[in-house]
Design a protein around this motif. Structure first.
Motif, PDB file in Angstrom:
ATOM      1  N   PHE A 164       0.820  -1.221   0.000  1.00  0.00           N
ATOM      2  CA  PHE A 164       0.000   0.000   0.000  1.00  0.00           C
ATOM      3  C   PHE A 164       0.852   1.269   0.000  1.00  0.00           C
ATOM      4  O   PHE A 164       0.695   2.163  -0.813  1.00  0.00           O
ATOM      5  N   ILE A 165       1.756   1.333   0.990  1.00  0.00           N
ATOM      6  CA  ILE A 165       2.472   2.587   1.234  1.00  0.00           C
ATOM      7  C   ILE A 165       3.640   2.763   0.272  1.00  0.00           C
ATOM      8  O   ILE A 165       3.840   3.844  -0.282  1.00  0.00           O
ATOM      9  N   LEU A 204      -0.528  -2.061 -10.481  1.00  0.00           N
ATOM     10  CA  LEU A 204      -1.422  -1.144  -9.750  1.00  0.00           C
ATOM     11  C   LEU A 204      -1.002   0.322  -9.961  1.00  0.00           C
ATOM     12  O   LEU A 204      -1.844   1.224 -10.029  1.00  0.00           O
ATOM     13  N   LEU A 205       0.311   0.536 -10.090  1.00  0.00           N
ATOM     14  CA  LEU A 205       0.797   1.905 -10.326  1.00  0.00           C
ATOM     15  C   LEU A 205       0.226   2.452 -11.630  1.00  0.00           C
ATOM     16  O   LEU A 205      -0.158   3.620 -11.704  1.00  0.00           O
ATOM     17  N   GLU A 206       0.153   1.584 -12.616  1.00  0.00           N
ATOM     18  CA  GLU A 206      -0.401   2.042 -13.906  1.00  0.00           C
ATOM     19  C   GLU A 206      -1.833   2.518 -13.750  1.00  0.00           C
ATOM     20  O   GLU A 206      -2.222   3.560 -14.286  1.00  0.00           O
ATOM     21  N   VAL A 207      -2.612   1.745 -12.968  1.00  0.00           N
ATOM     22  CA  VAL A 207      -4.024   2.087 -12.757  1.00  0.00           C
ATOM     23  C   VAL A 207      -4.131   3.420 -12.005  1.00  0.00           C
ATOM     24  O   VAL A 207      -4.853   4.338 -12.419  1.00  0.00           O
ATOM     25  N   ASN A 208      -3.371   3.552 -10.904  1.00  0.00           N
ATOM     26  CA  ASN A 208      -3.445   4.788 -10.097  1.00  0.00           C
ATOM     27  C   ASN A 208      -2.969   6.000 -10.894  1.00  0.00           C
ATOM     28  O   ASN A 208      -3.558   7.079 -10.819  1.00  0.00           O
ATOM     29  N   ALA A 268       0.303   9.227   5.784  1.00  0.00           N
ATOM     30  CA  ALA A 268      -1.028   8.643   5.968  1.00  0.00           C
ATOM     31  C   ALA A 268      -1.342   7.868   4.692  1.00  0.00           C
ATOM     32  O   ALA A 268      -0.795   8.180   3.625  1.00  0.00           O
ATOM     33  N   ASN A 269      -2.185   6.889   4.785  1.00  0.00           N
ATOM     34  CA  ASN A 269      -2.511   6.065   3.618  1.00  0.00           C
ATOM     35  C   ASN A 269      -3.681   6.640   2.829  1.00  0.00           C
ATOM     36  O   ASN A 269      -4.733   6.860   3.415  1.00  0.00           O
ATOM     37  N   PRO A 270      -3.558   6.885   1.517  1.00  0.00           N
ATOM     38  CA  PRO A 270      -2.378   6.698   0.675  1.00  0.00           C
ATOM     39  C   PRO A 270      -1.595   8.005   0.519  1.00  0.00           C
ATOM     40  O   PRO A 270      -2.181   9.046   0.216  1.00  0.00           O
ATOM     41  N   PRO A 271      -0.249   7.935   0.739  1.00  0.00           N
ATOM     42  CA  PRO A 271       0.542   9.167   0.685  1.00  0.00           C
ATOM     43  C   PRO A 271       0.462   9.932  -0.631  1.00  0.00           C
ATOM     44  O   PRO A 271       0.698  11.133  -0.640  1.00  0.00           O
ATOM     45  N   TYR A 272       0.108   9.283  -1.741  1.00  0.00           N
ATOM     46  CA  TYR A 272       0.052  10.058  -2.995  1.00  0.00           C
ATOM     47  C   TYR A 272      -1.174  10.959  -3.055  1.00  0.00           C
ATOM     48  O   TYR A 272      -1.264  11.823  -3.924  1.00  0.00           O
ATOM     49  N   LEU A 273      -2.102  10.802  -2.079  1.00  0.00           N
ATOM     50  CA  LEU A 273      -3.278  11.682  -2.057  1.00  0.00           C
ATOM     51  C   LEU A 273      -3.458  12.421  -0.738  1.00  0.00           C
ATOM     52  O   LEU A 273      -4.205  13.403  -0.675  1.00  0.00           O
ATOM     53  N   LEU A 274      -2.813  11.922   0.317  1.00  0.00           N
ATOM     54  CA  LEU A 274      -2.877  12.631   1.609  1.00  0.00           C
ATOM     55  C   LEU A 274      -1.473  13.163   1.888  1.00  0.00           C
ATOM     56  O   LEU A 274      -0.554  12.382   2.144  1.00  0.00           O
ATOM     57  N   PRO A 275      -1.271  14.473   1.798  1.00  0.00           N
ATOM     58  CA  PRO A 275       0.109  14.984   1.801  1.00  0.00           C
ATOM     59  C   PRO A 275       0.851  14.991   3.145  1.00  0.00           C
ATOM     60  O   PRO A 275       2.052  15.210   3.152  1.00  0.00           O
ATOM     61  N   ARG A 330     -12.338   5.319  -3.121  1.00  0.00           N
ATOM     62  CA  ARG A 330     -11.817   6.308  -2.151  1.00  0.00           C
ATOM     63  C   ARG A 330     -10.763   7.188  -2.803  1.00  0.00           C
ATOM     64  O   ARG A 330     -10.796   8.413  -2.689  1.00  0.00           O
ATOM     65  N   ASP A 331      -9.827   6.554  -3.521  1.00  0.00           N
ATOM     66  CA  ASP A 331      -8.739   7.318  -4.134  1.00  0.00           C
ATOM     67  C   ASP A 331      -9.272   8.308  -5.165  1.00  0.00           C
ATOM     68  O   ASP A 331      -8.799   9.440  -5.245  1.00  0.00           O
ATOM     69  N   ARG A 332     -10.272   7.876  -5.947  1.00  0.00           N
ATOM     70  CA  ARG A 332     -10.809   8.805  -6.953  1.00  0.00           C
ATOM     71  C   ARG A 332     -11.507   9.979  -6.290  1.00  0.00           C
ATOM     72  O   ARG A 332     -11.407  11.111  -6.748  1.00  0.00           O
TER      73      ARG A 332
END
Ligand SMILES: NC(=O)c1ccc[n+]([C@@H]2O[C@H](COP(=O)([O-])OP(=O)(O)OC[C@H]3O[C@@H](n4cnc5c(N)ncnc54)[C@H](O)[C@@H]3O)[C@@H](O)[C@H]2O)c1
Length: 314
Positions: free
Chosen positions: A12-13, A44-48, A140-147, A294-296
């Motif tokens: 995840f992280i 998964l990176l490709e999808v995100n 915080a999870n996920p760091p690419y969206l929670l700074p 959630r990520d979207r």
């Protein structure tokens, strides 16, 4: 300036950090002890990244992906790294072993950072020759969206390590806080634990269902917390600010705080009913799909906050 960042542990992280550093223009290497997890992380990176691109939060998914390279050995992954971000299991022995190995392999200017949620920096770096260049950088999870990132060093951590860490993370668009002393769980998880502790009691005692408890945060506290913290909140919740708030509500709230201080065990069997309620709402198989939802939504919120910061200020 572009740096070489090694991300160790691609769950995840780890995979999320890979996006943060790649977005900042760094060359990222990604390693996981489990080759299947590494391959899964790359897809998964490709999808995100595709989601980030379609939300206008990055220009080119391919550019970011092109800067992330998977490696199946630790030695190759960390070779030439200026920074290592470790995201392996939350287990002190696993982390100690990893950091001691990396400490021997890497020149002393390389910063060694751990994403640990609740292990103190000194518990990992105790006795390590390069303890001065080690720091906890807890996201915080996920760091690419929670700074948010919490920086916490051991007494041996050099001041220069903390300031270099802060500079690099801020340049990667992260919001950094620095802890002045080591404490278990840092700040974010201590706050989260206090909230969960009370939430478990309210559900266990039948005061409220898990679903209604979630509504209280989602449509109440959480909405407010997405633009301000509890200190500012209480300063605005009484005409005379924080002093007035404490005078009006302090006596009643103190009684509640006393009631809340009792401890119940955090035990998965004890809270079976809570889990059953969640499983009725959502099967385990649907959790990944929901995490993507959630990520979207977090991406949409990030875009909104970017715009609204421009209009109203932070
Ligand atoms: N999940 C969260 O909400 C969250 C938030 C902040 C910090 N963290 C911290 O981040 C770290 C990783 O958590 P996660 O949620 O990504 O877990 P995860 O289970 O999703 O990923 C952990 C990965 O590490 C790999 N791994 C295990 N041992 C390893 C080793 N010796 N070397 C390399 N890779 C190894 C595993 O194969 C797995 O892919 C933990 O320390 C955790 O406390 C987690």
């Amino acid at each position: 300036m572009s740096q070489r960042i090694a991300v160790v542990g691609a769950g995840f992280i780890g995979r999320s950090w890979a996006m943060v550093f790649s977005k900042a223009g760094h060359q990222v290497t990604l390693y996981d002890i489990d080759p299947t997890a590494l391959a899964e992380a790359m897809s998964l990176l490709e999808v995100n990244l595709a989601d980030l691109e379609s939300n206008g939060l990055i220009h080119s998914k391919d550019d970011l992906l092109g800067r992330i390279q998977p490696f199946e050995t630790l030695e190759k992954a960390i070779e030439g790294a200026n920074w290592v971000q470790e995201n392996a299991l939350e287990n002190v022995d696993v982390k100690r072993e990893l950091f001691n190995r990396m400490d021997k392999l890497l020149p002393e200017q390389t910063i060694l950072a751990s994403s640990t949620s609740a292990i103190s920096c000194s518990d990992i770096s105790k006795g390590m020759k390069g303890a001065g260049r080690m720091v906890v950088a807890h996201p915080a999870n996920p760091p690419y969206l929670l700074p948010i990132v919490e920086l916490s060093g051991a007494p041996e951590t050099k001041i220069e390590t903390i300031s270099r860490a802060k500079d690099l993370l801020e340049a990667a668009d992260m919001e950094v806080i620095t802890l002045n002393k080591e404490i278990k769980g840092f700040v974010l998880n201590r706050l989260q634990v206090a909230l969960l502790n009370e939430a478990f009691k309210l559900v266990e005692d039948g005061i409220v269902s898990g679903a209604d408890l979630d509504k209280t945060i989602k449509h109440g506290l959480g909405l407010r917390w997405s633009i301000m913290g509890p200190m500012e909140t209480i300063d605005l919740n009484a005409p005379g600010g924080i002093r007035d708030y404490l005078e009006r509500f302090g006596p009643a709230f103190e009684t509640i705080a006393k009631e809340q201080s009792s401890l119940r065990p955090w035990d998965s069997t004890r809270y079976k009913k809570m889990e059953e309620e969640r499983r009725r709402v959502m099967s385990l198989n649907d959790l990944n799909k929901r995490a993507r939802w959630r990520d979207r939504r977090l991406m949409a919120l990030a875009r909104h906050k970017e715009e609204s910061d421009k209009h109203y200020g932070k």
